[in-house]
Design a protein around this motif. Structure first.
Motif, mmCIF file in Angstrom:
data_model
loop_
_atom_site.group_PDB
_atom_site.id
_atom_site.type_symbol
_atom_site.label_atom_id
_atom_site.label_comp_id
_atom_site.label_asym_id
_atom_site.label_seq_id
_atom_site.Cartn_x
_atom_site.Cartn_y
_atom_site.Cartn_z
ATOM 1 N N ALA A 178 0.824 -1.206 0.000
ATOM 2 C CA ALA A 178 0.000 0.000 0.000
ATOM 3 C C ALA A 178 0.853 1.248 0.000
ATOM 4 O O ALA A 178 0.478 2.272 -0.567
ATOM 5 N N CYS A 179 1.992 1.194 0.636
ATOM 6 C CA CYS A 179 2.856 2.363 0.732
ATOM 7 C C CYS A 179 3.948 2.368 -0.322
ATOM 8 O O CYS A 179 4.821 3.230 -0.294
ATOM 9 N N GLY A 180 3.939 1.381 -1.208
ATOM 10 C CA GLY A 180 4.913 1.382 -2.296
ATOM 11 C C GLY A 180 6.298 0.971 -1.866
ATOM 12 O O GLY A 180 7.286 1.373 -2.459
ATOM 13 N N VAL A 181 6.426 0.127 -0.820
ATOM 14 C CA VAL A 181 7.735 -0.329 -0.375
ATOM 15 C C VAL A 181 8.025 -1.651 -1.047
ATOM 16 O O VAL A 181 7.352 -2.652 -0.796
ATOM 17 N N PHE A 240 15.420 11.175 5.646
ATOM 18 C CA PHE A 240 16.264 9.992 5.495
ATOM 19 C C PHE A 240 15.416 8.733 5.592
ATOM 20 O O PHE A 240 15.586 7.777 4.831
ATOM 21 N N GLU A 241 14.474 8.729 6.537
ATOM 22 C CA GLU A 241 13.592 7.565 6.670
ATOM 23 C C GLU A 241 12.777 7.350 5.408
ATOM 24 O O GLU A 241 12.617 6.239 4.927
ATOM 25 N N GLN A 242 12.278 8.452 4.851
ATOM 26 C CA GLN A 242 11.475 8.375 3.631
ATOM 27 C C GLN A 242 12.285 7.753 2.502
ATOM 28 O O GLN A 242 11.806 6.877 1.779
ATOM 29 N N ALA A 298 12.514 -0.843 9.368
ATOM 30 C CA ALA A 298 11.645 0.330 9.265
ATOM 31 C C ALA A 298 11.096 0.712 10.629
ATOM 32 O O ALA A 298 10.979 1.895 10.957
ATOM 33 N N ASN A 299 10.766 -0.300 11.434
ATOM 34 C CA ASN A 299 10.237 -0.020 12.763
ATOM 35 C C ASN A 299 11.285 0.641 13.648
ATOM 36 O O ASN A 299 10.985 1.595 14.383
ATOM 37 N N ARG A 300 12.519 0.167 13.563
ATOM 38 C CA ARG A 300 13.598 0.779 14.346
ATOM 39 C C ARG A 300 13.825 2.217 13.909
ATOM 40 O O ARG A 300 14.033 3.106 14.736
#
Length: 208
Positions: free
Chosen positions: A131-134, A195-197, A144-146
């Motif tokens: 859904a988020c395009g990952v 950076f996360e994005q 990703a959670n970290r």
């Protein structure tokens, strides 16, 4: 769509809208600026954000952009409000020009809720990553959670510094250095969310 984050630096206007939404059955969390809005969203995970465009510390569009860089907020619905017609620079479901009839906001929220309900009923099951395009080039769920935890902690530190500055000002202590540090921290948080994005979706490096 019962959980709403309402962000506006005009206390009287914000309180009036909160009363309106409370009476309509929405679960409302409020914020007085963009930084507070981001912190509140991290804690409450709203279904929709209703935000003023121009606010101190961090504007509404910047706050939304930061949140949409975090995977679980990539598709959060947004309604923006402003007293001028300046383009916000982000995608939003509705733009309400102040002053507006409160019923318009209720209609917009009801429309979003109905659209979400119909979409959920007709859509095929899809993973959050899809859904988020990952894709395969993105981070794993654990990584990703970290990364999200680091972003959330960074916002907590900024909020703590904001409270520290307020305390110093109440005691009449010079806050110049504390404010300089605060501004550096805000810039660092913006960089961290960017950076996360990028690491979540390095191909497009764009919010969902």
């Amino acid at each position: 769509m019962s959980r709403v984050l309402l962000a506006d630096d005009d206390t009287a206007f914000r309180d009036a809208l909160q009363t309106l939404l409370d009476d309509a059955g929405y679960e409302v969390t409020t914020a007085g600026n963009g930084l507070e809005a981001v912190s509140a969203a991290l804690a409450a995970t709203p279904a929709v954000i209703v935000s003023d465009v121009h606010m101190p510390i961090l504007g509404g569009p910047d706050a939304v952009s930061m949140l949409r860089a975090i995977p679980r907020f990539c598709d959060v619905a947004v309604i923006l409000m402003s007293g001028d017609d300046t383009a916000a620079g982000i995608a939003a479901e509705r733009f309400l020009h102040k002053p507006f009839d409160p019923g318009v906001l209720l209609d917009a929220l009801a429309s979003l809720s109905e659209r979400k309900r119909c979409g959920s009923a007709s859509a095929l099951p899809m993973s959050h990553d899809a859904a988020c395009g990952v894709g395969e080039t993105g981070m794993t769920s654990a990584t990703a959670n970290r990364q999200h935890q680091r972003v959330a902690r960074a916002f907590e530190l900024v909020a703590e510094q904001e409270r520290r500055i307020s305390g110093l000002e109440r005691r009449g202590v010079e806050t110049g250095l504390a404010i300089d540090l605060y501004e550096i921290m805000v810039c660092s948080v913006a960089t961290l969310t960017r950076f996360e994005q990028i690491t979540v979706d390095p191909v497009s490096s764009a919010p969902c």
